[in-house]
Design a protein around this motif. Structure first.
Motif, PDB file in Angstrom:
ATOM      1  N   LYS A  23       0.828  -1.185   0.000  1.00  0.00           N
ATOM      2  CA  LYS A  23       0.000   0.000   0.000  1.00  0.00           C
ATOM      3  C   LYS A  23       0.875   1.253   0.000  1.00  0.00           C
ATOM      4  N   ARG A  24       0.353   2.328  -0.588  1.00  0.00           N
ATOM      5  CA  ARG A  24       1.099   3.584  -0.603  1.00  0.00           C
ATOM      6  C   ARG A  24       0.936   4.307   0.722  1.00  0.00           C
ATOM      7  N   LYS A  25       1.952   5.052   1.097  1.00  0.00           N
ATOM      8  CA  LYS A  25       1.909   5.787   2.351  1.00  0.00           C
ATOM      9  C   LYS A  25       0.954   6.969   2.233  1.00  0.00           C
ATOM     10  N   LYS A  26       0.393   7.367   3.378  1.00  0.00           N
ATOM     11  CA  LYS A  26      -0.591   8.450   3.402  1.00  0.00           C
ATOM     12  C   LYS A  26      -0.013   9.756   2.857  1.00  0.00           C
ATOM     13  N   SER A  27       1.237  10.055   3.235  1.00  0.00           N
ATOM     14  CA  SER A  27       1.851  11.313   2.810  1.00  0.00           C
ATOM     15  C   SER A  27       2.063  11.336   1.300  1.00  0.00           C
ATOM     16  N   LYS A  28       2.375  10.180   0.724  1.00  0.00           N
ATOM     17  CA  LYS A  28       2.619  10.113  -0.719  1.00  0.00           C
ATOM     18  C   LYS A  28       1.334  10.328  -1.509  1.00  0.00           C
ATOM     19  N   THR A  29       0.221   9.726  -1.037  1.00  0.00           N
ATOM     20  CA  THR A  29      -1.049   9.921  -1.741  1.00  0.00           C
ATOM     21  C   THR A  29      -1.480  11.375  -1.643  1.00  0.00           C
ATOM     22  N   ARG A  30      -1.246  11.993  -0.493  1.00  0.00           N
ATOM     23  CA  ARG A  30      -1.628  13.396  -0.325  1.00  0.00           C
ATOM     24  C   ARG A  30      -0.838  14.297  -1.262  1.00  0.00           C
ATOM     25  N   GLN A  31       0.454  14.055  -1.377  1.00  0.00           N
ATOM     26  CA  GLN A  31       1.287  14.883  -2.253  1.00  0.00           C
ATOM     27  C   GLN A  31       0.868  14.742  -3.706  1.00  0.00           C
ATOM     28  N   GLN A  33      -2.089  14.041  -4.829  1.00  0.00           N
ATOM     29  CA  GLN A  33      -3.357  14.734  -5.012  1.00  0.00           C
ATOM     30  C   GLN A  33      -3.155  16.232  -5.118  1.00  0.00           C
TER      31      GLN A  33
END
Length: 43
Positions: A23-31, A33
């Motif tokens: 799974k992708r890390k939360k910070s990476k998905t936020r960046q 987006q």
């Protein structure tokens, strides 16, 4: 625990695979987006 962090392809027969990936890390998905605006949004 460390087993589900790896990429894994499981062959089920007749060209069918079950692919698991970490799974992708939360910070990476936020960046991503923030950098890529959603399709259909106003400019």
């Amino acid at each position: 625990m460390a087993d589900d962090k790896l990429y894994k392809a499981e062959y089920l027969g007749s060209g069918t695979f079950v692919i698991t990936k970490p799974k992708r890390k939360k910070s990476k998905t936020r960046q991503s987006q923030l950098r890529n605006p959603k399709r259909g949004s106003r400019k």
